[in-house]
Design an enzyme around this catalytic site. Sequence first.
Site: not given
Ligand code: CO
Length: 134
Positions: A7, A79, A130
């Site tokens: 994502h 992020h 991440e």
């Molecule tokens: Co995230």
Amino acid sequence: MLGRLNHVAIAVPDLAAASAQYRTMLAAEVTEPQVLPEHGVTVVFINLPNTKIELLEPLDEASPIAAFLAKNPSGGMHHVCYEVEDILAARDHLKAEGARVLGDGEPKIGAHNKPVLFLHPKDFNGTLIELEQV
Ligand code: CO
């Protein structure tokens, strides 16, 4: 080591308004809000055919997202999340390569009930990364 883009996360000042905008204006599929106290955020996911967008709202002033929104009041890209098969092996490889892992370096459980880690944005062209084990 890197797998799929899981994502892209966007910090938002008003999660309900942002969710409604994606649902109605952009006619997208938006999940129900999920509170993640360990991460200091409430999140929803926008499900796209090839990836997801995560909308993040701070839980309180202590949230790291609150500091981000203080600098970016209308919100902004926060992020990107890449999938890895073995998060501990990925962490050890990155540390050996000189990258900094945020926090105590131990994975936390993320929004998908899978272990996640964050890497220092200064080590990656100004982008917070991440990693999520899938
Ligand atoms: Co995230």
